[in-house]
Design an enzyme around this catalytic site. Sequence first.
Site, PDB file in Angstrom:
ATOM      1  N   SER A 139       0.857  -1.190   0.000  1.00 29.60           N
ATOM      2  CA  SER A 139       0.000   0.000   0.000  1.00 29.60           C
ATOM      3  C   SER A 139       0.880   1.222   0.000  1.00 29.60           C
ATOM      4  CB  SER A 139      -0.904   0.006   1.239  1.00 29.60           C
ATOM      5  OG  SER A 139      -1.554   1.258   1.388  1.00 29.60           O
ATOM      6  N   TYR A 153      -1.196  -1.034  10.329  1.00 26.99           N
ATOM      7  CA  TYR A 153      -1.364  -1.266   8.899  1.00 26.99           C
ATOM      8  C   TYR A 153      -0.181  -0.730   8.093  1.00 26.99           C
ATOM      9  CZ  TYR A 153      -3.574  -1.442   4.296  1.00 26.99           C
ATOM     10  OH  TYR A 153      -3.858  -1.706   2.972  1.00 26.99           O
TER      11      TYR A 153
END
Length: 265
Positions: A139, A153
């Site tokens: 990401s 995350y």
Amino acid sequence: MSRRTVLITGASAGIGAAMARVYAAEGWDLILTARREAALDALADETRRIGANVTVLTADLAEPGAPEALVAQITARGLTVDGLVNNAGFSLTTGFLATKPEQHAGSIRVMLTAPVELSRLLLPGMVGRRFGRILNVASIAGLMPATGGDTLYGPIKSFLIKASQGLRLEMQGTGVHVTALCPGYTFTEFHDINGSRADVTSAYPAWMWMTAEAVARAGYDAVEANRPRVIPGWRNRLLSIIPKLLPNGVALSIIAGHARRLKRL
């Protein structure tokens, strides 16, 4: 030449499902895995119409030992894995202390441990055959300063990016390509699952979002070209650069503002 086969984790929706469609269109056979069997079966029917041979194997990668069990099922069926797309993932937006320890452990197993274990289990065969593709779906969050709310995350995705780079260096000359795919905001079920859909939709305009299909195509093309990393979309590439040009305190303040807009702090 015989058809290649790719294993795609988290294939029931979003980027994973889009990757399945791209690989099927490119002439690959598919092994699809996720927790939701009905969604996998529907995707299998769709990609079979494109001409792919498809195997569906349900698995919960949050469970200890799931990667080994998955590979054992694949081996028992006499299948050879030529490509691996480590796509399964989710984010926990309730905050570090409000999230149960077992939920933290599950997110680490799904997004960090499972990609490492699956790569280690499948790479010897790829190297032996002098052909392999590993695409790790990370990401843009892994390239940005850390934020609160979904505390783990970004760090997990940063690990995945760096691990992909190191593995790619080790695989030079073996016929195995390794790439980290770093999408930004993407239209998928991801934000529905973690309950942030309304917040992110209101906080960020449509031009910041990409389709799962565009992200999947960028990932496929990049790993075929053996690029170490790909950030789909010029806006996302620009966003990943800006924080590096700012003092650390300023960059962190901007990211904290981002978290407040998403009601995570």
